[in-house]
Design an enzyme around this catalytic site. Sequence first.
Site, PDB file in Angstrom:
ATOM      1  N   LYS A 153      31.662  43.189  47.158  1.00  0.00           N
ATOM      2  CA  LYS A 153      32.955  43.776  47.505  1.00  0.00           C
ATOM      3  C   LYS A 153      33.872  43.782  46.277  1.00  0.00           C
ATOM      4  O   LYS A 153      33.745  42.916  45.413  1.00  0.00           O
ATOM      5  CB  LYS A 153      33.579  42.903  48.608  1.00  0.00           C
ATOM      6  N   LYS A 210      40.500  41.362  44.487  1.00  0.00           N
ATOM      7  CA  LYS A 210      41.613  41.316  43.545  1.00  0.00           C
ATOM      8  C   LYS A 210      41.542  40.088  42.649  1.00  0.00           C
ATOM      9  O   LYS A 210      42.128  40.085  41.572  1.00  0.00           O
ATOM     10  CB  LYS A 210      42.941  41.413  44.282  1.00  0.00           C
ATOM     11  N   LYS A 242      30.647  29.899  49.874  1.00  0.00           N
ATOM     12  CA  LYS A 242      31.180  29.018  48.833  1.00  0.00           C
ATOM     13  C   LYS A 242      30.545  27.638  48.855  1.00  0.00           C
ATOM     14  O   LYS A 242      30.500  26.944  47.847  1.00  0.00           O
ATOM     15  CB  LYS A 242      32.701  28.891  48.971  1.00  0.00           C
TER      16      LYS A 242
HETATM   17  P1  ATP Z   1      40.809  37.739  47.051  1.00  0.00           P
HETATM   18  O1  ATP Z   1      39.780  37.951  45.978  1.00  0.00           O
HETATM   19  O2  ATP Z   1      41.981  36.946  46.578  1.00  0.00           O
HETATM   20  O3  ATP Z   1      40.271  37.228  48.348  1.00  0.00           O
HETATM   21  P2  ATP Z   1      40.946  40.364  48.227  1.00  0.00           P
HETATM   22  O4  ATP Z   1      40.883  41.593  47.404  1.00  0.00           O
HETATM   23  O5  ATP Z   1      39.757  40.011  49.043  1.00  0.00           O
HETATM   24  O6  ATP Z   1      41.412  39.197  47.285  1.00  0.00           O
HETATM   25  P3  ATP Z   1      42.742  39.633  50.381  1.00  0.00           P
HETATM   26  O7  ATP Z   1      44.159  39.226  50.112  1.00  0.00           O
HETATM   27  O8  ATP Z   1      41.748  38.573  50.696  1.00  0.00           O
HETATM   28  O9  ATP Z   1      42.228  40.522  49.165  1.00  0.00           O
HETATM   29  O10 ATP Z   1      42.757  40.691  51.552  1.00  0.00           O
HETATM   30  C1  ATP Z   1      43.832  41.603  51.758  1.00  0.00           C
HETATM   31  C2  ATP Z   1      43.374  42.733  52.662  1.00  0.00           C
HETATM   32  O11 ATP Z   1      42.554  43.660  51.919  1.00  0.00           O
HETATM   33  C3  ATP Z   1      42.485  42.270  53.822  1.00  0.00           C
HETATM   34  O12 ATP Z   1      42.825  43.020  54.954  1.00  0.00           O
HETATM   35  C4  ATP Z   1      41.092  42.589  53.371  1.00  0.00           C
HETATM   36  O13 ATP Z   1      40.213  42.802  54.448  1.00  0.00           O
HETATM   37  C5  ATP Z   1      41.322  43.856  52.586  1.00  0.00           C
HETATM   38  N1  ATP Z   1      40.292  44.050  51.559  1.00  0.00           N
HETATM   39  C6  ATP Z   1      40.064  43.228  50.507  1.00  0.00           C
HETATM   40  N2  ATP Z   1      39.093  43.718  49.728  1.00  0.00           N
HETATM   41  C7  ATP Z   1      38.683  44.881  50.303  1.00  0.00           C
HETATM   42  C8  ATP Z   1      37.694  45.850  49.954  1.00  0.00           C
HETATM   43  N3  ATP Z   1      36.944  45.713  48.876  1.00  0.00           N
HETATM   44  N4  ATP Z   1      37.541  46.923  50.769  1.00  0.00           N
HETATM   45  C9  ATP Z   1      38.309  47.073  51.877  1.00  0.00           C
HETATM   46  N5  ATP Z   1      39.258  46.187  52.249  1.00  0.00           N
HETATM   47  C10 ATP Z   1      39.456  45.102  51.480  1.00  0.00           C
HETATM   48 MG    MG Z   2      39.715  38.144  50.168  1.00  0.00          MG
END
Ligand code: ATP
Ligand code: MG
Length: 329
Positions: free
Chosen positions: A195, A198, A112
């Site tokens: 990746k 969300k 970032k």
């Molecule tokens: P954000 O975009 O808000 O960071 P995110 O999808 O990365 O959302 P987090 O809340 O940061 O979600 O992470 C929640 C859990 O989901 C963590 O344990 C993270 O490692 C896992 N996770 C997030 N994205 C993935 C992915 N694409 N594949 C596998 N695990 C994931």
């Molecule tokens: Mg995340």
Amino acid sequence: MNRVMLTGVRPSGNLTLGNYLGAIKNFVDRQESYKSYIFIADLHAVTSYKEPNFLKESVYNCIAMYLACGVDENKTIIFKQSDVLEHGTFGFIMTFQTKMGELSRMTQFKAKSQGCGKEGVDTGLFVYPTLMVADILLYNTDIVPVGKDQQQHVELTRDLAERFNKRYGNTLNMPDVYVDVIGNKILNLQNPAEKMNKSDDGNNKGTIFLMDDLNVARKKIMSSVTDNYNKVHFDEDLQPGISNLMSILAKITGETFESIEKRYEGKGYGDFKKEVADVVCSLLENIQERFKKYNNKELLDKILFNGANDARIDASETLNRVRKSMGLN
Ligand code: ATP
Ligand code: MG
């Protein structure tokens, strides 16, 4: 004494298939064998500005989705991070055990800060890993099931726990990370170099949200980016798109990559994608059906209230121990 499992999620949008396969499923599969905690990391969500009503709705949505995914409210302590004030205090203390270099090396910060340079990056993005360290250590956690992107944070947690214990005497329990071999990094279906997140744009065709309409989810899988090899084969470098779909299928059904490769020998991608779409849609349908039961704010408030009370007892015990070790009591 029961071993402790803990994991967390940022209320920053609707949960994705990546969240489910990388973290939630591993948690749910193990919740019988541990004293379990799930926290909704609302303090982590506000490291960048979130519209307050969006944040509140996101918190409810995340808990309801976790329950819909199989987290059992009678076995797992579910709470909101900001309800347990010990997180803030202990996070502040753990910041003092940390070197600037350690935080500068965190992947998220590096990524970032590349665009706007260090001067323009929010301080939250720099220091949030020490809050994560506190989140984990407060509950004497033994195991943290997360996706691969979070592994670095648990490694920092271990380093800081060791440093603290060396300085102040044995006070903090050493956690282990649990990153499953399969499904630990689900990729964006349209851009398999990235990746699945969300916080991706809601219209993103590469992100499967657990609440996606089944036809939409099916379309996203059927139109996912693949390659020209025309061979269902697991090779993350040469065939990232196909390997990603194989991980999704294998993680949901438990089938091995070898067996999937064998079944699709000499067949095209169309049939393969259709099977992945069928399996994902049936998973989503199940979750969405259960979601209806939990989409009830009164019920969720009760769960959060009880969860915070339970979590506070455990967190304050650790914080008191920490204060005593440091001479702050
Ligand atoms: P954000 O975009 O808000 O960071 P995110 O999808 O990365 O959302 P987090 O809340 O940061 O979600 O992470 C929640 C859990 O989901 C963590 O344990 C993270 O490692 C896992 N996770 C997030 N994205 C993935 C992915 N694409 N594949 C596998 N695990 C994931
Ligand atoms: Mg995340």
